[in-house]
Design a protein around this motif. Structure first.
Motif, PDB file in Angstrom:
ATOM      1  N   ARG A  59       1.422  -6.234   8.985  1.00  0.00           N
ATOM      2  CA  ARG A  59       0.438  -6.183   7.575  1.00  0.00           C
ATOM      3  C   ARG A  59       1.002  -7.265   6.501  1.00  0.00           C
ATOM      4  NH1 ARG A  59       0.927  -0.434   8.075  1.00  0.00           N
ATOM      5  NH2 ARG A  59       2.450  -0.272   6.335  1.00  0.00           N
ATOM      6  N   HIS A  60       2.331  -7.505   6.528  1.00  0.00           N
ATOM      7  CA  HIS A  60       2.925  -8.117   5.367  1.00  0.00           C
ATOM      8  C   HIS A  60       2.979  -9.417   5.704  1.00  0.00           C
ATOM      9  CE1 HIS A  60       2.561  -4.935   2.493  1.00  0.00           C
ATOM     10  NE2 HIS A  60       2.946  -4.084   3.376  1.00  0.00           N
TER      11      HIS A  60
ATOM     12  N   LYS B  68       4.051  -2.178  12.777  1.00  0.00           N
ATOM     13  CA  LYS B  68       2.741  -2.090  11.842  1.00  0.00           C
ATOM     14  C   LYS B  68       3.076  -2.614  10.452  1.00  0.00           C
ATOM     15  CE  LYS B  68       0.823   1.743  14.357  1.00  0.00           C
ATOM     16  NZ  LYS B  68       0.258   3.257  14.041  1.00  0.00           N
TER      17      LYS B  68
ATOM     18  N   ASP C 169       3.415   0.336   0.064  1.00  0.00           N
ATOM     19  CA  ASP C 169       4.445  -0.168   1.071  1.00  0.00           C
ATOM     20  C   ASP C 169       5.590  -0.811   0.421  1.00  0.00           C
ATOM     21  OD1 ASP C 169       2.999   0.580   3.548  1.00  0.00           O
ATOM     22  OD2 ASP C 169       2.186  -1.518   3.696  1.00  0.00           O
TER      23      ASP C 169
END
Length: 434
Positions: free
Chosen positions: A140-141, A136, A165
Motif C-alpha cells: 500500500r505504501h 499488504k 496505518d
C-alpha cells in the motif's frame, strides 16, 4: 596455555582456547560506530505531527519487551568498552554464544546475558514465523521496485499524518532503527529486513515474538563478520560500523567487571526494580561523548574480580530470566574447551588463565612505554620541522602527541617551553605583517 582452576587441591590443566587477536593488538584504536539509533527513533516518534494518539503511543510504552527501551536514560552510545571485548574474542565452535577472555578470565555473551541486560524475550521461535504476516501494508505504501530503506520508511512515517496505518509504519521504523539496524545508510543502504516488512501486517502476532533471540543472532553474525574482516590484525583509525541492537554487548563489560561498572556507571534514581540492567544504570557525566580505550585499559589494570557469567542480583531479575528464557529446542555445537569451562563454573569454580593474564598486562604496559617514547621523539622532531618552516600541521601533530604522554609528566616542561616560545614568535610575526 595453562588453565588455573581455583579449588582446594591446587590447579588443573585443561584444553586452552585460541584467540582472534594477540595481546599486542589490545591497545589499538578504531572508530567503532553503532547503527542502533535509539535516541533518533524515540525523538522521531515523539515529534510526529499530529502527535501519536494515546493508543498508538501505548503500543510502545506498554509493550512487554520494547517498553524497557523507552525507560532507558537517553544518552550517547559509548562503544569503546565493546571494542575492548571484541579485541579479546575467543575462537569457538559454538554457534549461539561468544566468549571474551579479559585479564585471563573468560566472559560469556549468550542469550541469558542478552536477556538479562535488555529485558527482551528469548523464547524459541514460533513455528512458521518466517511465513507469518504479509505484504499488504508495504504494497500500500511502497510501489513495486521502490526503495524501502530505513530513511524511506522514516520519510513516509513523518508525512503519513493521522492515517490508519501510521502505527504500522512507526513499528517498522522502530524495528529498523533499534532492533536490527543495518550497516549501510544513505544511497548504499539495503531495504529494511523482509521480516520487518512482513511483521507490520500482524502487530498482535509479533508482540510476543522473541526479539532478544532474533537481535542476538543478528549481533553474532556481525561479530563473526568483524573478526573475519580484521583477520587478527587491527588497522588503526578506521571507521567500523557495528549494526544491530548492541546495547547488551555495550554494557556487558560493566556488568561482568564490577570495577569498570563503578568507574564509569552510576545507578539511575527511581529505576523500576522490574526493569532490566540497561535501565538500572547510566554513564557518569564526564564532559566527553565517550570513554577511550586507554581509559578503559587504565581502569582495568590487573583486575581479576571478573564474573564469567553475570550473576543475578535480585528476585526480580530471576523472575525476568524465568519469564524470558526457556529450554533450547536446538542443541548447540560442542566445544571441548568451552564445555569444560561450563562444567567447572556450574560446580562453583573460578577459571583463570595465568599466562594470558601476564601476556595481556605486559603487552599493555610495553605499548604504553613505546607510545611515550615515540611521543617524546615526535615532539622534538615536530619543533625542528616547524622551525624549518614546514607549517602548523606539525604543531597540531605535536600537541596530539603531548596528550598521549601519560606518565612522564616531568618532561612536559622541557616540551612546552620551546613550544610556547615558538607560538609567541609566530603571533608576533603575524602582528608585524598586519
Amino acid at each position: 596455555m595453562t588453565l588455573l582452576v581455583k579449588e582446594s587441591d591446587g590447579t588443573e590443566a585443561i584444553k586452552p582456547m585460541g584467540m582472534f587477536f594477540k595481546p599486542s593488538e589490545y591497545k589499538k584504536k578504531i572508530n567503532l560506530g553503532t547503527r542502533c539509533l535509539i535516541v533518533d527513533a524515540i525523538t522521531t516518534l515523539s515529534k510526529l505531527k499530529p502527535k501519536l494518539s494515546n493508543a498508538e503511543w501505548s503500543w510502545f510504552a506498554e509493550h512487554p519487551q520494547f517498553r524497557h527501551i523507552f525507560h532507558m536514560k537517553r544518552e550517547n552510545h559509548r562503544v569503546q568498552e565493546m571494542w575492548m571485548l571484541l579485541l579479546r574474542t575467543t575462537c569457538s565452535n559454538k554457534r549461539r554464544e561468544v566468549r571474551f577472555i579479559v585479564n585471563g578470565i573468560p566472559i560469556r555473551y549468550g542469550l541469558r546475558e542478552h536477556a538479562l541486560i535488555s529485558g527482551l524475550n528469548c523464547h524459541n521461535y514460533p513455528l512458521g514465523y518466517k511465513e507469518c504476516g504479509g505484504t499488504k501494508f508495504v504494497d500500500r505504501h511502497f510501489k513495486e521496485g521502490e526503495f524501502r530503506r530505513l530513511e524511506d520508511v522514516k520519510a513516509n512515517l513523518v508525512n503519513i499524518g493521522p492515517h490508519r496505518d501510521r502505527l504500522n509504519m512507526a513499528v517498522q521504523f522502530f524495528l529498523g532503527s533499534v532492533i536490527c539496524a543495518q550497516t549501510k545508510v544513505g544511497n548504499g543502504a539495503n531495504d529494511v529486513l523482509e521480516l520487518f516488512q512482513r511483521e507490520v501486517d500482524d502487530l498482535d502476532f509479533w508482540r510476543t515474538f522473541p526479539w532478544a533471540r532474533y537481535s542476538f543472532g543478528y549481533m553474532l553474525k556481525e561479530i563473526s563478520h568483524t573478526m573475519d574482516h580484521f583477520g587478527g590484525s587491527v588497522k588503526e583509525n578506521i571507521l567500523w560500523p557495528l549494526p544491530g541492537f548492541g546495547v547488551p554487548l555495550e554494557l556487558l563489560a560493566f556488568e561482568t567487571i564490577p570495577k569498570l561498572g563503578k568507574e564509569f556507571r552510576v545507578p539511575v534514581e527511581g529505576a523500576d526494580v522490574y526493569c532490566p540492567r540497561m535501565c538500572q544504570t547510566s554513564f557518569k557525566r564526564n564532559g566527553m561523548k565517550g570513554v577511550s580505550v586507554s581509559e578503559i585499559n587504565k581502569a582495568l589494570g590487573e583486575e581479576t574480580g571478573i564474573d564469567s557469567i553475570i550473576p543475578t542480583k535480585t528476585p526480580q531479575e530471576r523472575t525476568l530470566l524465568d519469564d524470558n528464557l526457556e529450554d533450547e529446542n536446538d542443541v548447540d555445537k560442542p566445544d571441548i574447551a568451552v564445555d569444560s569451562w561450563e562444567k567447572r563454573l556450574d560446580e562453583g569454580l573460578s577459571i583463570f588463565f595465568k599466562d594470558m593474564f601476564d601476556e595481556g598486562v605486559a603487552a599493555r604496559e610495553k605499548q604504553a612505554e613505546e607510545i611515550e617514547d615515540a611521543a617524546g621523539d615526535g615532539v622534538h622532531l615536530a619543533v625542528q620541522s616547524i622551525e624549518q618552516g614546514e607549517g602548523m600541521k606539525m604543531l597540531k601533530t605535536m600537541l596530539r602527541l603531548i596528550k598521549r604522554v601519560d606518565k612522564k609528566v616531568g618532561q612536559l616542561d622541557e616540551i612546552l617551553l620551546p613550544l610556547e616560545a615558538f607560538v609567541k614568535d609566530v603571533e608576533k610575526r603575524k602582528q608585524r605583517k598586519k
